[in-house]
Write an enzyme that holds these catalytic residues in place. Sequence first.
Site, PDB file in Angstrom:
ATOM      1  CG  HIS A  43      -1.864  -1.072   1.379  1.00  0.00           C
ATOM      2  ND1 HIS A  43      -1.754  -2.059   2.329  1.00  0.00           N
ATOM      3  CD2 HIS A  43      -2.983  -1.349   0.662  1.00  0.00           C
ATOM      4  CE1 HIS A  43      -2.770  -2.895   2.213  1.00  0.00           C
ATOM      5  NE2 HIS A  43      -3.527  -2.499   1.213  1.00  0.00           N
ATOM      6  CD  GLN A  68     -14.093  -5.454  -1.472  1.00  0.00           C
ATOM      7  OE1 GLN A  68     -14.303  -4.257  -1.682  1.00  0.00           O
ATOM      8  NE2 GLN A  68     -12.898  -5.993  -1.681  1.00  0.00           N
ATOM      9  CB  SER A  80      -4.213  -7.054   4.485  1.00  0.00           C
ATOM     10  OG  SER A  80      -3.878  -5.810   3.895  1.00  0.00           O
ATOM     11  CE  LYS A  99      -1.628  -9.344  -2.741  1.00  0.00           C
ATOM     12  NZ  LYS A  99      -2.759 -10.300  -2.667  1.00  0.00           N
TER      13      LYS A  99
HETATM   14  O1  PAF Z   1      -8.070  -4.101  -3.162  1.00  0.00           O
HETATM   15  C1  PAF Z   1      -8.713  -3.748  -2.160  1.00  0.00           C
HETATM   16  O2  PAF Z   1      -8.182  -3.591  -1.045  1.00  0.00           O
HETATM   17  C2  PAF Z   1     -10.218  -3.547  -2.276  1.00  0.00           C
HETATM   18  O3  PAF Z   1     -10.792  -4.471  -3.135  1.00  0.00           O
HETATM   19  C3  PAF Z   1     -10.593  -2.116  -2.675  1.00  0.00           C
HETATM   20  C4  PAF Z   1     -10.103  -1.778  -4.061  1.00  0.00           C
HETATM   21  C5  PAF Z   1     -10.036  -1.138  -1.664  1.00  0.00           C
HETATM   22  C6  PAF Z   1     -12.129  -1.962  -2.674  1.00  0.00           C
HETATM   23  O4  PAF Z   1     -12.678  -2.230  -1.419  1.00  0.00           O
END
Ligand code: PAF
Length: 287
Positions: free
Chosen positions: A38, A62, A193, A156
Amino acid sequence: MKIINKVEELRLEIKKLKSEKQGHIGLVPTMGALHNGHLSLIEKARKENEIVVVSVFVNPTQFGPNEDYDKYPRTLEADSKLCEKAGVDFVFAPAPSDIYDEYYFKHKETTLICPPYDVVNKLCGKSRPGHFDGVCTIVAKLFNITKCDRAYFGKKDAQQLFIIQKMVRDLNFDIEIIGCPIVREADNLALSSRNTYLDDDARKTALDISKALFKVKELCNNGIKDCAVLIDTALAIMQNLEVEYTEIVSVDTFEKINTVEGKALMLIAARVKSGDSRVRLIDNIEL
Ligand code: PAF
């Protein structure tokens, strides 16, 4: 740096700052538990934009019903410190109720962005139905909330990046999507993570994923272009893993190919046993 939870507050702040220092807004969407992967996105965003927003939001739409939404690491305090050090202007860390309305919590339904079936229902989307609808929906909401000019995503999550690029084209978002290279540990484990779920033994086993990818790249560089041979080689290396998929696709179409000719990606998703859980990891390499 300001940490903001409410949509309206972020909108006001951005409006104010934009009128003062005019310039581009770079968005780095994340689900928190920030690592060096990140940080590489944040660093790039910082270099290329006058205003940088990092969103930290574990997006419920999601995650499937049996996935790790509840146990996903939430480390906002540490994340904020990292962002501050990296020169971020705003951390946007809303609660689910700041992003989705009462209807969603009552009916578990909201307005969704649904990319074409064949694009989402393969690779990661095959075992995670609805996942990419949720990703596209939250990303589009973040685009609308931040009014960003550029948004940064890690390679990734290659299928995610491909789908977001398609959504941006299909829906005419005036936003540049920037894909950033995978960041790896010294032993080649791709940063994620979810690596925090791995115990020592699981972490060692997980290394077979990157070993398989790098071996395939080496073979490919040495002239072996038959995808069936390359996939068998990868599977042989990953015998201690529960492999969900190992596929080679064209970078341009994300469709399966039989022979590596132009630019291709080998993608792997596999589960590693760690204590009582089976941690799902993904990784890929350009061939
Ligand atoms: O890749 C991620 O961490 C998530 O899918 C994102 C793009 C932040 C959307 O929640």
